[in-house]
Design a protein around this motif. Sequence first.
Motif, PDB file in Angstrom:
ATOM      1  N   LYS A   1       0.849  -1.204   0.000  1.00  0.00           N
ATOM      2  CA  LYS A   1       0.000   0.000   0.000  1.00  0.00           C
ATOM      3  C   LYS A   1       0.875   1.241   0.000  1.00  0.00           C
ATOM      4  CE  LYS A   1      -4.159  -2.046   0.938  1.00  0.00           C
ATOM      5  NZ  LYS A   1      -4.291  -2.852   2.153  1.00  0.00           N
ATOM      6  N   LYS A   2       0.427   2.281  -0.670  1.00  0.00           N
ATOM      7  CA  LYS A   2       1.183   3.526  -0.729  1.00  0.00           C
ATOM      8  C   LYS A   2       1.428   4.073   0.675  1.00  0.00           C
ATOM      9  CE  LYS A   2      -0.250   5.366  -5.233  1.00  0.00           C
ATOM     10  NZ  LYS A   2       1.013   5.399  -5.963  1.00  0.00           N
ATOM     11  N   SER A   3       2.666   4.453   0.928  1.00  0.00           N
ATOM     12  CA  SER A   3       2.969   5.049   2.231  1.00  0.00           C
ATOM     13  C   SER A   3       4.187   5.958   2.124  1.00  0.00           C
ATOM     14  CB  SER A   3       3.235   3.960   3.277  1.00  0.00           C
ATOM     15  OG  SER A   3       4.547   3.445   3.126  1.00  0.00           O
ATOM     16  N   VAL A   4       4.214   6.934   2.994  1.00  0.00           N
ATOM     17  CA  VAL A   4       5.347   7.863   3.065  1.00  0.00           C
ATOM     18  C   VAL A   4       5.920   7.813   4.474  1.00  0.00           C
ATOM     19  CG1 VAL A   4       6.049  10.286   2.899  1.00  0.00           C
ATOM     20  CG2 VAL A   4       4.323   9.376   1.314  1.00  0.00           C
TER      21      VAL A   4
ATOM     22  N   ASN B   1      15.181   3.942  -2.336  1.00  0.00           N
ATOM     23  CA  ASN B   1      14.972   4.820  -1.191  1.00  0.00           C
ATOM     24  C   ASN B   1      16.265   4.987  -0.397  1.00  0.00           C
ATOM     25  OD1 ASN B   1      12.248   5.858  -0.774  1.00  0.00           O
ATOM     26  ND2 ASN B   1      11.600   3.713  -0.878  1.00  0.00           N
ATOM     27  N   PRO B   2      16.449   6.087   0.314  1.00  0.00           N
ATOM     28  CA  PRO B   2      15.529   7.204   0.466  1.00  0.00           C
ATOM     29  C   PRO B   2      15.481   8.042  -0.812  1.00  0.00           C
ATOM     30  CG  PRO B   2      17.574   7.675   1.617  1.00  0.00           C
ATOM     31  CD  PRO B   2      17.678   6.273   1.125  1.00  0.00           C
ATOM     32  N   LEU B   3      14.281   8.285  -1.303  1.00  0.00           N
ATOM     33  CA  LEU B   3      14.131   8.972  -2.589  1.00  0.00           C
ATOM     34  C   LEU B   3      14.353  10.474  -2.476  1.00  0.00           C
ATOM     35  CD1 LEU B   3      11.117   6.894  -3.881  1.00  0.00           C
ATOM     36  CD2 LEU B   3      13.331   7.083  -5.025  1.00  0.00           C
ATOM     37  N   LEU B   4      14.056  11.026  -1.312  1.00  0.00           N
ATOM     38  CA  LEU B   4      14.208  12.471  -1.133  1.00  0.00           C
ATOM     39  C   LEU B   4      15.023  12.764   0.122  1.00  0.00           C
ATOM     40  CD1 LEU B   4      10.487  13.447  -1.889  1.00  0.00           C
ATOM     41  CD2 LEU B   4      12.436  13.642  -3.467  1.00  0.00           C
TER      42      LEU B   4
ATOM     43  N   ASN C   1       6.641   4.544  -6.958  1.00  0.00           N
ATOM     44  CA  ASN C   1       7.056   3.737  -5.808  1.00  0.00           C
ATOM     45  C   ASN C   1       5.950   3.681  -4.760  1.00  0.00           C
ATOM     46  OD1 ASN C   1      10.169   3.881  -6.478  1.00  0.00           O
ATOM     47  ND2 ASN C   1       9.323   5.948  -6.643  1.00  0.00           N
ATOM     48  N   PRO C   2       5.582   2.467  -4.327  1.00  0.00           N
ATOM     49  CA  PRO C   2       4.538   2.427  -3.309  1.00  0.00           C
ATOM     50  C   PRO C   2       5.007   3.052  -1.988  1.00  0.00           C
ATOM     51  CG  PRO C   2       5.403   0.222  -3.730  1.00  0.00           C
ATOM     52  CD  PRO C   2       6.007   1.119  -4.753  1.00  0.00           C
ATOM     53  N   ASN C   3       6.282   2.849  -1.656  1.00  0.00           N
ATOM     54  CA  ASN C   3       6.780   3.349  -0.378  1.00  0.00           C
ATOM     55  C   ASN C   3       7.863   4.399  -0.611  1.00  0.00           C
ATOM     56  OD1 ASN C   3       5.304   1.360   1.277  1.00  0.00           O
ATOM     57  ND2 ASN C   3       6.627  -0.068   0.153  1.00  0.00           N
ATOM     58  N   VAL C   4       7.626   5.584  -0.102  1.00  0.00           N
ATOM     59  CA  VAL C   4       8.565   6.681  -0.292  1.00  0.00           C
ATOM     60  C   VAL C   4       9.169   7.064   1.065  1.00  0.00           C
ATOM     61  CG1 VAL C   4       8.821   9.088  -0.996  1.00  0.00           C
ATOM     62  CG2 VAL C   4       7.347   7.539  -2.313  1.00  0.00           C
ATOM     63  N   ILE C   5      10.491   7.003   1.134  1.00  0.00           N
ATOM     64  CA  ILE C   5      11.191   7.394   2.358  1.00  0.00           C
ATOM     65  C   ILE C   5      11.839   8.756   2.110  1.00  0.00           C
ATOM     66  CG2 ILE C   5      12.854   6.679   4.128  1.00  0.00           C
ATOM     67  CD1 ILE C   5      10.714   4.532   3.554  1.00  0.00           C
ATOM     68  N   VAL C   6      11.557   9.688   2.988  1.00  0.00           N
ATOM     69  CA  VAL C   6      12.089  11.043   2.892  1.00  0.00           C
ATOM     70  C   VAL C   6      12.939  11.305   4.134  1.00  0.00           C
ATOM     71  CG1 VAL C   6      11.504  13.484   2.651  1.00  0.00           C
ATOM     72  CG2 VAL C   6       9.906  11.748   1.805  1.00  0.00           C
ATOM     73  N   CYS C   7      14.196  11.726   3.937  1.00  0.00           N
ATOM     74  CA  CYS C   7      15.056  12.058   5.077  1.00  0.00           C
ATOM     75  C   CYS C   7      15.191  13.573   5.172  1.00  0.00           C
ATOM     76  CB  CYS C   7      16.428  11.406   4.919  1.00  0.00           C
ATOM     77  SG  CYS C   7      16.325   9.604   5.031  1.00  0.00           S
TER      78      CYS C   7
END
Lengths: 408, 408
Positions: free
Chosen positions: A179-182, A209-212, A236-242
């Motif tokens: 499922k889509k998640s950030v 990831n991390p994409l951003l 991407n279903p899962n986006v990791i932002v740092c």
Amino acid sequence: MGSKNLIVGQSGGPTAVINCSLYGVVSEAFRHGDKIDHVYGMVNGIEGFLAGTVLDFAEALPGESLKGLTTTPGAYLGSCRYKLPESLEDPVYPELFKKFEEMNIGYVFYIGGNDSMDTVSKLSRYAAQIGSDIRVMGEPKTVDNDLVMTDHTPGFGSAAKYVASTVREIVIDANVYEKKSVTIVEIMGRHAGWLTAASVLARKFVGDNPLLIYLPEVAFDVDKFLAKVEECLEKNPNVIVCVSEGINDGKGTFICELDNNVGVDSFGHKMLAGCGKYLENLVKNKLGVKARSVELNVCQRCSSSMMSGTDQKEAIGAGEFGVRAALKGETGKMISYVRKSDLPYAIAYGLEDVNQICNEEKTVPLSWITDDGSNVSEEFIRYALPLVQGSVEVPVGTDGLPAFVSRK
Amino acid sequence: MGSKNLIVGQSGGPTAVINCSLYGVVSEAFRHGDKIDHVYGMVNGIEGFLAGTVLDFAEALPGESLKGLTTTPGAYLGSCRYKLPESLEDPVYPELFKKFEEMNIGYVFYIGGNDSMDTVSKLSRYAAQIGSDIRVMGEPKTVDNDLVMTDHTPGFGSAAKYVASTVREIVIDANVYEKKSVTIVEIMGRHAGWLTAASVLARKFVGDNPLLIYLPEVAFDVDKFLAKVEECLEKNPNVIVCVSEGINDGKGTFICELDNNVGVDSFGHKMLAGCGKYLENLVKNKLGVKARSVELNVCQRCSSSMMSGTDQKEAIGAGEFGVRAALKGETGKMISYVRKSDLPYAIAYGLEDVNQICNEEKTVPLSWITDDGSNVSEEFIRYALPLVQGSVEVPVGTDGLPAFVSRK
């Protein structure tokens, strides 16, 4: 100079290797028994020293037990956040130097960051002013990597390794669902984004990831951020932002201040919390996507399990080098790392004028941040990767958990 | 039963060793090539299986690469939170079994917690109802340690080790300053306090931090908590308090709900966040003491660096044992750990009726919690200490960071 004693203190926040610097100083001092009699420690920095709390390393950590410092995070001697007065006319200076004389101190070592180098600067200038031959030296330390005139600082490599490996594990954790998640990961760094930039090392392939990655060096635009997240979610279903705790709008307002109360610490630094939580709620409300935030808290600076072997070795070496330099007559200097080459990675130790270091901050070069401010460049990776190399085996106690040394 | 195929899925949240259970199942299945042809994996659990996403382990992780599962946290196969309908008349059941028959499946393994055992229960009951000889087995998994009819669950030991060592490092971090401070550490656990209780292993002597430990099993009284913190501050400058995310007033209200909005996940569980932050603010405002909170977030369940050797070994063993049991004809069973003795620590694997396990929760015995609810007993320590023993060497990649296996 006849036979004198050495005293060393630790100041500011702890790191994984501040005790390695301490070990380097103490063990090297012991090797020069002809010139150095006692090796003392200030308990709780210059503030504790003023209050009379001092220990003798020969008694506190005799024989092989001293080595335990090299795998113990935190600050063995305890720390303080005490700022010496700006005016060298203040009575605290003669008070300090009277105490130094009484203890036959010839060498004062202070391990810490910007504020600690400020202490080294003041003590060494006061010594010059009164014609004292006490030598005052600074050993660098900060997970933030923001000291100028050194390639990097002890403590950064281990913290960077913790960040990289933990972000990798957070990516793995996020990837279990389709499922889509950030996930917003909030990383230490008020004004300098070094530690947040290290999250790029968690990336295993292009588009991973991390994409951003957002650093405080570049103004953060909430709308552009949301557009970027949406763009990433398309593929991407899962986006990791740092994000650094100190991301700001470029006009003096921290993103976390948009939604949070902040306090001020004793050095006048703003106390930050919660830009991760703020962005989590923003993503939920504006994009209607499942979001969570993870704040990499104090473990960034006190994790022994991710201590970098390179960081450990260099911190010990800087401590040793500082003692040899002081014995040769140096004072008012901070030990620096001078990078000789990236491949193979090699550094030399240097000596820098502490007055040019204290109260300055080294930020990530803008050329190492991509134009849209959402990523870091290959140059950063080339810079940071050597610093996280090598693992350290932490001794295990009878309880099966890591065994650390501590004051009685 | 002639030669059949085996399929295995993972469900629910990840742990450090859920892939060890997977390795145990897959590697043992490969050892029985006379009875088991193909070993398949459901990608994203039963939900992914229904959507047709399946992999063949012989292709996905050939040869020695399979072993990488034993040091990779997270869920290699991906996970889901899909609950099968209560009524066995639902058309999803014939749909599932038609797919099983098409793939010549003889053995279905599902690795997970309470909700996953519910899936095993329904599939095995449906199989009995239609006279299918497909054997359905459950492999336990949960960092929460809340499955009944087993001494403990795979995943708990590693999470407990992460909690114990991280709390120890937070204590070290707090101890560097002499000024009075309170640190609230918020640890996973909605209704069962096992993981929070494990923070007691961070204590190195009587009177050491963490001084206070609060579990959801006992009603939390805000005023008594504040009085306890004040009492501790009289003797200790730094007080570390460990609390479960699910601490509550004993009447159905979570402490975090006193100040926060909460949502509900797809299983109807309340989504919690922030009792640590709530207590931090409470301490600041009511006691006027410096306070901070640290939420041990997802790293509790996905850290490879603190994987317990015991946990790893047992999870692999449970996977292997399950396959041997299924080959002998068992179905509708969950593999359990039966403790034979504490000193020396020894367990045996057992088989439990999955219908008695799903949707039940095992909480910490009240007799293992002190009368005032602010501490855990020696019995808990005796129970938990063997589970965190042994360290695991995680392979390092060419980038110097932990190397994990992942699906293409």
